[in-house]
Design a protein around this motif. Structure first.
Motif, PDB file in Angstrom:
ATOM      1  N   ILE A  49       0.831  -1.203   0.000  1.00  0.00           N
ATOM      2  CA  ILE A  49       0.000   0.000   0.000  1.00  0.00           C
ATOM      3  C   ILE A  49       0.869   1.258   0.000  1.00  0.00           C
ATOM      4  O   ILE A  49       0.614   2.209  -0.750  1.00  0.00           O
ATOM      5  CB  ILE A  49      -0.971  -0.007   1.196  1.00  0.00           C
ATOM      6  N   LEU A  50       1.915   1.272   0.813  1.00  0.00           N
ATOM      7  CA  LEU A  50       2.823   2.424   0.856  1.00  0.00           C
ATOM      8  C   LEU A  50       3.472   2.678  -0.504  1.00  0.00           C
ATOM      9  O   LEU A  50       3.564   3.822  -0.959  1.00  0.00           O
ATOM     10  CB  LEU A  50       3.899   2.230   1.919  1.00  0.00           C
ATOM     11  N   SER A  52       2.288   1.794  -3.423  1.00  0.00           N
ATOM     12  CA  SER A  52       1.237   2.276  -4.321  1.00  0.00           C
ATOM     13  C   SER A  52       0.934   3.752  -4.083  1.00  0.00           C
ATOM     14  O   SER A  52       0.775   4.526  -5.032  1.00  0.00           O
ATOM     15  CB  SER A  52      -0.041   1.452  -4.132  1.00  0.00           C
ATOM     16  N   GLU A  53       0.844   4.149  -2.822  1.00  0.00           N
ATOM     17  CA  GLU A  53       0.588   5.558  -2.503  1.00  0.00           C
ATOM     18  C   GLU A  53       1.703   6.460  -3.016  1.00  0.00           C
ATOM     19  O   GLU A  53       1.449   7.556  -3.524  1.00  0.00           O
ATOM     20  CB  GLU A  53       0.418   5.732  -1.000  1.00  0.00           C
ATOM     21  N   ASN A  54       2.925   6.004  -2.905  1.00  0.00           N
ATOM     22  CA  ASN A  54       4.059   6.782  -3.400  1.00  0.00           C
ATOM     23  C   ASN A  54       4.028   6.908  -4.918  1.00  0.00           C
ATOM     24  O   ASN A  54       4.266   7.989  -5.464  1.00  0.00           O
ATOM     25  CB  ASN A  54       5.380   6.154  -2.957  1.00  0.00           C
ATOM     26  N   ILE A  56       1.407   6.619  -6.951  1.00  0.00           N
ATOM     27  CA  ILE A  56       0.259   7.455  -7.341  1.00  0.00           C
ATOM     28  C   ILE A  56       0.578   8.939  -7.138  1.00  0.00           C
ATOM     29  O   ILE A  56       0.328   9.760  -8.019  1.00  0.00           O
ATOM     30  CB  ILE A  56      -1.008   7.037  -6.572  1.00  0.00           C
ATOM     31  N   ALA A  57       1.141   9.275  -6.001  1.00  0.00           N
ATOM     32  CA  ALA A  57       1.496  10.676  -5.739  1.00  0.00           C
ATOM     33  C   ALA A  57       2.506  11.170  -6.770  1.00  0.00           C
ATOM     34  O   ALA A  57       2.361  12.273  -7.320  1.00  0.00           O
ATOM     35  CB  ALA A  57       2.052  10.830  -4.324  1.00  0.00           C
ATOM     36  N   ASN A  66       6.054   8.991   1.416  1.00  0.00           N
ATOM     37  CA  ASN A  66       7.002   8.175   2.190  1.00  0.00           C
ATOM     38  C   ASN A  66       8.362   8.090   1.515  1.00  0.00           C
ATOM     39  O   ASN A  66       9.005   7.049   1.538  1.00  0.00           O
ATOM     40  CB  ASN A  66       6.446   6.768   2.383  1.00  0.00           C
TER      41      ASN A  66
END
Length: 73
Positions: A49-50, A52-54, A56-57, A66
């Motif tokens: 998840i981390l 993926s969030e990175n 996407i951002a 992160n």
């Protein structure tokens, strides 16, 4: 450990991964594990998840939440 200042150690991260220092291998007061400290479904899911969030951002032109900041030469 060799001089018994510590009664024992459990290690799962090594200086030169994936190899443990040869002197540790024969010690009776050392337990060695193959870097499994984070090997749970919960931790690995959160790691995915981390990432993926990175990504996407970054793709949105935003700073990854992160990111690792290196202090180097």
């Amino acid at each position: 450990l060799a001089e018994n200042h510590l009664s024992g150690a459990g290690l799962d991260v090594y200086d030169a991964e994936p190899l443990a220092h040869p002197g540790l291998l024969s010690m009776q007061n050392v337990v060695l594990a193959p870097h499994l400290g984070s090997a749970t479904v919960e931790v690995r899911t959160r790691m995915a998840i981390l990432v993926s969030e990175n990504v996407i951002a970054f793709l949105k032109g935003e700073a990854p939440p992160n990111q690792v900041k290196f202090r180097g030469k």
